[in-house]
Design a protein around this motif. Structure first.
Motif, PDB file in Angstrom:
ATOM      1  N   ALA A  89       7.500 -29.325 -14.787  1.00 58.24           N
ATOM      2  CA  ALA A  89       8.659 -29.248 -14.354  1.00 58.24           C
ATOM      3  C   ALA A  89       9.878 -29.173 -15.367  1.00 58.24           C
ATOM      4  O   ALA A  89      10.772 -28.101 -15.125  1.00 58.24           O
ATOM      5  CB  ALA A  89       8.897 -30.059 -13.117  1.00 58.24           C
ATOM      6  N   VAL A  90       9.853 -30.182 -15.923  1.00 58.56           N
ATOM      7  CA  VAL A  90      10.727 -30.458 -17.179  1.00 58.56           C
ATOM      8  C   VAL A  90      10.853 -29.113 -18.229  1.00 58.56           C
ATOM      9  O   VAL A  90      11.845 -28.843 -18.609  1.00 58.56           O
ATOM     10  CB  VAL A  90      10.423 -31.807 -17.800  1.00 58.56           C
ATOM     11  CG1 VAL A  90      11.497 -31.916 -18.929  1.00 58.56           C
ATOM     12  CG2 VAL A  90      10.785 -32.848 -17.039  1.00 58.56           C
ATOM     13  N   ARG A  91       9.497 -28.844 -18.465  1.00 63.82           N
ATOM     14  CA  ARG A  91       9.543 -27.735 -19.409  1.00 63.82           C
ATOM     15  C   ARG A  91       9.982 -26.526 -18.798  1.00 63.82           C
ATOM     16  O   ARG A  91      10.720 -25.777 -19.445  1.00 63.82           O
ATOM     17  CB  ARG A  91       7.943 -27.457 -19.691  1.00 63.82           C
ATOM     18  CG  ARG A  91       7.627 -26.358 -20.780  1.00 63.82           C
ATOM     19  CD  ARG A  91       6.346 -26.037 -20.899  1.00 63.82           C
ATOM     20  NE  ARG A  91       6.125 -24.996 -21.621  1.00 63.82           N
ATOM     21  CZ  ARG A  91       4.934 -24.207 -22.086  1.00 63.82           C
ATOM     22  NH1 ARG A  91       3.681 -24.691 -21.578  1.00 63.82           N
ATOM     23  NH2 ARG A  91       4.737 -23.399 -23.165  1.00 63.82           N
ATOM     24  N   ARG A  92       9.893 -26.152 -17.528  1.00 64.82           N
ATOM     25  CA  ARG A  92      10.400 -24.987 -16.671  1.00 64.82           C
ATOM     26  C   ARG A  92      12.031 -25.031 -16.946  1.00 64.82           C
ATOM     27  O   ARG A  92      12.661 -24.257 -17.382  1.00 64.82           O
ATOM     28  CB  ARG A  92      10.091 -24.998 -15.398  1.00 64.82           C
ATOM     29  CG  ARG A  92      10.549 -23.828 -14.685  1.00 64.82           C
ATOM     30  CD  ARG A  92      10.023 -23.775 -13.004  1.00 64.82           C
ATOM     31  NE  ARG A  92       8.518 -23.553 -13.324  1.00 64.82           N
ATOM     32  CZ  ARG A  92       7.453 -24.365 -12.740  1.00 64.82           C
ATOM     33  NH1 ARG A  92       7.935 -25.862 -12.613  1.00 64.82           N
ATOM     34  NH2 ARG A  92       6.414 -24.141 -12.895  1.00 64.82           N
ATOM     35  N   LEU A  93      12.554 -26.356 -16.707  1.00 66.13           N
ATOM     36  CA  LEU A  93      14.144 -26.368 -16.929  1.00 66.13           C
ATOM     37  C   LEU A  93      14.601 -26.195 -18.086  1.00 66.13           C
ATOM     38  O   LEU A  93      15.650 -25.467 -18.182  1.00 66.13           O
ATOM     39  CB  LEU A  93      14.695 -27.803 -16.503  1.00 66.13           C
ATOM     40  CG  LEU A  93      14.476 -28.151 -15.115  1.00 66.13           C
ATOM     41  CD1 LEU A  93      14.726 -29.691 -14.776  1.00 66.13           C
ATOM     42  CD2 LEU A  93      15.366 -27.496 -14.181  1.00 66.13           C
ATOM     43  N   LEU A  94      13.783 -26.663 -19.233  1.00 62.11           N
ATOM     44  CA  LEU A  94      14.263 -26.513 -20.400  1.00 62.11           C
ATOM     45  C   LEU A  94      14.247 -25.043 -21.090  1.00 62.11           C
ATOM     46  O   LEU A  94      15.127 -24.393 -21.535  1.00 62.11           O
ATOM     47  CB  LEU A  94      13.415 -27.355 -21.620  1.00 62.11           C
ATOM     48  CG  LEU A  94      14.164 -28.741 -21.708  1.00 62.11           C
ATOM     49  CD1 LEU A  94      12.866 -29.611 -22.551  1.00 62.11           C
ATOM     50  CD2 LEU A  94      15.402 -29.051 -22.308  1.00 62.11           C
ATOM     51  N   GLU A  95      12.860 -24.502 -20.850  1.00 64.39           N
ATOM     52  CA  GLU A  95      12.871 -22.948 -21.435  1.00 64.39           C
ATOM     53  C   GLU A  95      13.441 -21.885 -20.701  1.00 64.39           C
ATOM     54  O   GLU A  95      13.618 -20.802 -21.074  1.00 64.39           O
ATOM     55  CB  GLU A  95      10.988 -22.885 -21.280  1.00 64.39           C
ATOM     56  CG  GLU A  95      10.466 -23.588 -22.407  1.00 64.39           C
ATOM     57  CD  GLU A  95       9.050 -23.180 -22.863  1.00 64.39           C
ATOM     58  OE1 GLU A  95       8.997 -22.041 -23.290  1.00 64.39           O
ATOM     59  OE2 GLU A  95       8.233 -24.063 -22.480  1.00 64.39           O
ATOM     60  N   LYS A  96      13.608 -22.287 -19.316  1.00 66.94           N
ATOM     61  CA  LYS A  96      14.354 -20.981 -18.704  1.00 66.94           C
ATOM     62  C   LYS A  96      15.908 -20.710 -19.271  1.00 66.94           C
ATOM     63  O   LYS A  96      16.219 -19.659 -19.411  1.00 66.94           O
ATOM     64  CB  LYS A  96      14.576 -21.290 -17.223  1.00 66.94           C
ATOM     65  CG  LYS A  96      13.051 -21.056 -16.300  1.00 66.94           C
ATOM     66  CD  LYS A  96      13.530 -21.171 -14.772  1.00 66.94           C
ATOM     67  CE  LYS A  96      14.165 -20.049 -14.303  1.00 66.94           C
ATOM     68  NZ  LYS A  96      14.381 -19.830 -12.828  1.00 66.94           N
ATOM     69  N   GLU A  97      16.506 -21.732 -19.423  1.00 65.59           N
ATOM     70  CA  GLU A  97      17.629 -21.740 -20.515  1.00 65.59           C
ATOM     71  C   GLU A  97      17.201 -21.130 -22.012  1.00 65.59           C
ATOM     72  O   GLU A  97      18.322 -20.343 -22.215  1.00 65.59           O
ATOM     73  CB  GLU A  97      18.536 -22.991 -20.335  1.00 65.59           C
ATOM     74  CG  GLU A  97      19.794 -23.012 -20.891  1.00 65.59           C
ATOM     75  CD  GLU A  97      20.724 -22.078 -20.227  1.00 65.59           C
ATOM     76  OE1 GLU A  97      21.830 -21.521 -20.367  1.00 65.59           O
ATOM     77  OE2 GLU A  97      20.508 -21.657 -19.160  1.00 65.59           O
ATOM     78  N   ILE A  98      16.223 -21.698 -22.283  1.00 60.08           N
ATOM     79  CA  ILE A  98      16.275 -21.281 -23.949  1.00 60.08           C
ATOM     80  C   ILE A  98      15.854 -20.056 -23.906  1.00 60.08           C
ATOM     81  O   ILE A  98      16.404 -19.289 -24.868  1.00 60.08           O
ATOM     82  CB  ILE A  98      15.131 -22.281 -24.448  1.00 60.08           C
ATOM     83  CG1 ILE A  98      15.463 -23.526 -24.653  1.00 60.08           C
ATOM     84  CG2 ILE A  98      14.499 -21.716 -25.706  1.00 60.08           C
ATOM     85  CD1 ILE A  98      14.189 -24.382 -25.067  1.00 60.08           C
TER      86      ILE A  98
END
Length: 213
Positions: A89-98
């Motif tokens: 879930a945290v990875r999703r938040l970071l990578e969507k913006e990245i």
């Protein structure tokens, strides 16, 4: 790693080993300079950063103290105890913006690095080496983070990869199946970033993370 970052790491280590306890005063700047073998500016930058993060509390005229509310368990340690759903879930938040920013800001140099990482990932799969697959996958996504041109996001993602690596190795006890199954999605992600399509990049990333179990 910059000198002040090394000082932060050393102070955190001393705290975890009980050298400095919550509420206690840490040594003065000159003492810290001797203790850690760095200059005054590195000590001050380390203290300022740790004060902002809530680990230290600077009291003018009195000195610098370990914050009473500081939790001795580091964020890295807490993340290592998290379950895979929370990490994803945290990875999703970071990578969507990245990936959105990478599609907007990438240069030809960035694309070359990402493409090389993608090729390394493919070779690692062909060699059926789980460790190399994890390394190559992380390098691919880290290269994309660099292409975002947001250094805060890039640094956050790099720190997070230390946790991701453990999950990859725990997940891949039976080989490299997950890496192989979603490699075509990584190729699609590269193409979307290359073609500067932010929305498509986010959509492909979502599919990668949905198939990350």
């Amino acid at each position: 790693m910059k000198l002040y970052e090394k000082v932060i790491s050393l102070i955190k280590k001393d705290i975890s080993q009980g050298k400095y306890k919550a509420g206690e005063k840490i040594p003065s700047e000159p003492e810290l300079m001797k203790l850690y073998g760095v200059g005054r500016s590195s000590i001050r930058e380390a203290i300022k950063t740790m004060a902002i993060s809530g680990i230290l509390k600077v009291q003018q005229g009195s000195g610098t103290f370990i914050n009473n509310s500081f939790q001795e368990v580091s964020i890295e340690q807490r993340l290592r105890r998290a379950d895979f759903d929370d990490v994803n879930a945290v990875r999703r938040l970071l990578e969507k913006e990245i990936v959105k920013l990478a599609a907007q800001n990438r240069t030809e140099e960035h694309l070359q690095e990402i493409e090389q990482c993608l090729e390394n990932r493919k070779l690692a799969i062909q060699n059926e080496d789980p460790q190399l697959c994890a390394d190559a996958d992380i390098a691919f996504h880290t290269a994309i983070a660099k292409a975002s041109l947001n250094t805060v996001l890039s640094d956050l993602y790099y720190s997070f990869t230390l946790i991701m690596r453990n999950f990859f190795l725990a997940r891949e006890k039976q080989g490299i199946s997950r890496f192989a199954m979603n490699h075509h999605l990584h190729e699609q992600l590269f193409k979307a970033i290359k073609n500067q399509k932010p929305s498509q990049s986010q959509s492909v990333l979502q599919r990668i993370l949905d198939n990350n179990y």
